[in-house]
Design an enzyme around this catalytic site. Sequence first.
Site, PDB file in Angstrom:
ATOM      1  N   MET A 114       0.822  -1.214   0.000  1.00 20.22           N
ATOM      2  CA  MET A 114       0.000   0.000   0.000  1.00 20.22           C
ATOM      3  C   MET A 114       0.855   1.262   0.000  1.00 20.22           C
ATOM      4  O   MET A 114       0.403   2.320  -0.420  1.00 20.22           O
ATOM      5  CB  MET A 114      -0.925   0.000   1.217  1.00 20.22           C
ATOM      6  CG  MET A 114      -2.079  -0.984   1.116  1.00 20.22           C
ATOM      7  SD  MET A 114      -3.265  -0.793   2.459  1.00 20.22           S
ATOM      8  CE  MET A 114      -2.339  -1.480   3.829  1.00 20.22           C
ATOM      9  N   CYS A 115       2.071   1.164   0.472  1.00 19.99           N
ATOM     10  CA  CYS A 115       2.976   2.319   0.505  1.00 19.99           C
ATOM     11  C   CYS A 115       3.994   2.197  -0.621  1.00 19.99           C
ATOM     12  O   CYS A 115       4.363   1.097  -1.026  1.00 19.99           O
ATOM     13  CB  CYS A 115       3.702   2.397   1.843  1.00 19.99           C
ATOM     14  SG  CYS A 115       2.598   2.577   3.258  1.00 19.99           S
ATOM     15  N   THR A 116       4.432   3.339  -1.129  1.00 17.33           N
ATOM     16  CA  THR A 116       5.466   3.339  -2.156  1.00 17.33           C
ATOM     17  C   THR A 116       6.806   3.123  -1.474  1.00 17.33           C
ATOM     18  O   THR A 116       7.392   4.057  -0.913  1.00 17.33           O
ATOM     19  CB  THR A 116       5.460   4.671  -2.932  1.00 17.33           C
ATOM     20  OG1 THR A 116       4.160   4.887  -3.475  1.00 17.33           O
ATOM     21  CG2 THR A 116       6.469   4.643  -4.052  1.00 17.33           C
TER      22      THR A 116
END
Length: 709
Positions: free
Chosen positions: A564-566
Amino acid sequence: MAPTIVQFTPLPSLTHPSFWHKLTELKLDVLKLSDAEVDITATYRVGRLIEDRESGPGAFVGVGGSLGVDEESFGQGHSSLALGSAVAKGVVKNYNTIEEFKAADKSKLFNEAADKIWTSILDTRSTTLLNSFLLITYADLKKYRYYYWFAFPAFTSTPAWHIDASPGWISAGSVKSHLSNEQMQAIYDQLHSGNQHLPYFLIRSSSSNGISVAPVEDYNPNTDTSESTTIGFIDPSAQPQNPGWPLRNLLAYFRALYSQSTSQLRILCWRDAEIPRGEEEWKSRVGTVFLEPDGAPIIDSHVTTRPNAVGWEKNVQGKLGPRMADLAPMMDPVRLANQAVDLNLKLMRWRILPELDLERIAATKCLLLGAGTLGCYVARCLMGWGVRTISFVDSSRVSFSNPVRQPLFKFEDCLNGGRPKAECAAERLKEVWPGINATGYTLSIPMPGHPIPASPPSVLEQTKKDVRKLEELIAEHDVVYLLMDSRESRWLPTVIARAKDKLVMNAALGFDSFLVMRHGARPEQGSMDQKDELGGSKKNLGCYYCNDIVAPADSLTDRTLDQMCTVTRPGLASMAASTAVELMMNVLQHPQGIRAPAPRPTNASMADNQYDDHGEGTSVLGLIPHQLRGYLAQFRNLHIVGAAYDRCTGCSETVLKAYESQGFDMMLNAFNDPKYLERLTGLDKLYEDGEKALEDVQWVEEEEGDDDF
């Protein structure tokens, strides 16, 4: 009373701020590193007497006319002149450094200017250059300080000109002046009739008390005597007993050309910009000047040797030295910022790249889809290039993890649920550069594989509004940046931008690698394609989806925290963002723009990655690659050229024609049906053919025990 030497009032200068603005433009756009002299013009007007109310009735204060320069001093000169004004021709010489300005041979420059005036007198008998001037400058364009020094070359007379102390210079129109009110009225009417503005003129009196005004060049020593002819000039002095500076060269003119008949001259110092009212007197002054106190004529030969000259202006301390105009405090801060941005870019153009089209860059409107890490860095880099219009589109809000990675946000933007990213980013850009046109739009971009429910109806209506707004924004901008987190979110703007023939810049991040590419343009009707050595298209470059054999699908559901996070190395985003912006600039500088070809390696070995810097696919800024894949772990970039795929779900003609003919209905099918795009483009048939081909392959299995060793 004994005669006194005529004392002349120096001519002061007045520089309007618009003059320095125009000089700045000239320096950046034309002169660059040249210190060549540039012809300019200036104006001065008659001196005025202003009533001093504090000193009581009948008290006046003299206000001299200044020689003024402004933006109209360059080019064609002043289009219109006020009554009682005159034009002076001059040159400005701008130096590149303050050291050059200080070390300039000012005596040489002054003597050259004086020689030019003297030569004009002897060779052309014209008064055009009698009031000419010299201006040397240095423009500090970082601090907006302008150092300057005016010189008004005026010839000295040996012996000096004298005037009787009594009556001295008297008011014109009085009995002793030999000019009646009616004659002064006639002079006024003739001076201000038509478009002819004479800084110097002759006033001829006839036996019938008539008056005629003529140019000084018409002087005839046989008929024009001090009794019949008065020499006039526009006088910027306001001092009752001191004529203005222009008279010095006028007297030198007559002595140089008519030395035997001009030892005594009657002079009219014209100082009336309007006719006196009521009991007011004429402000002009009249006097008779002569070379010898006893009035005896001087008989000498034709004067050819240039007399000495004076004329450097004194500074505000009353000393011979330059002055300084500091425009920074009086300038609009926004204008200062705009000029500062332009300054750095124009220095680049006239020092290194004269062909650089900065105007095209400034006029390019950029739409940034995504206001996250990539969006923030792309926006800052675009500002550095002087792009004036930047718009953000994003649907999310600023979170606590954003400010350390996304330079347009601050801690307070995260509070109370976070501010909308798009609007916040646009606001921050304006704080950095108030002159930029930055706008933010909170907007969700529908994606394939993410169905739009039919109920409640408001969801479908909102989706239609979002799509319509996205279409409008893409149509209004020239370049579209795809800077989103997911693969499928790039599909819809890819299709719309391709259909509207917009330049699409794509940037995507991995952990320590990035992809930056420009989407190919839609082929023009009737254009012929070219093939490269491998059979790929040289003219029709591919898009982000051209290498896929499946349609974009939902990649956001059931993701873990790290998904979900880069998750990427912190320095990677700025590298990818700046690479994308620089690639865009290279495209803009190519004559074909969005249809610029990609460079090809110069030899057969693709791995060598060697290119001709001046070959196909280059601009004044260098190569214009199609795709760049960066590998931070190896500090290496790889050039890739990908041809357009006729079954691409993002840019193929099949998809574009379906979008243009069906509009939102086609999009809705793509959003709701994961297989729609594959059926539309034929990828499903390709997949089936591949599976069938695999089934038909006769696999040969080696038996055990048949090894050769």
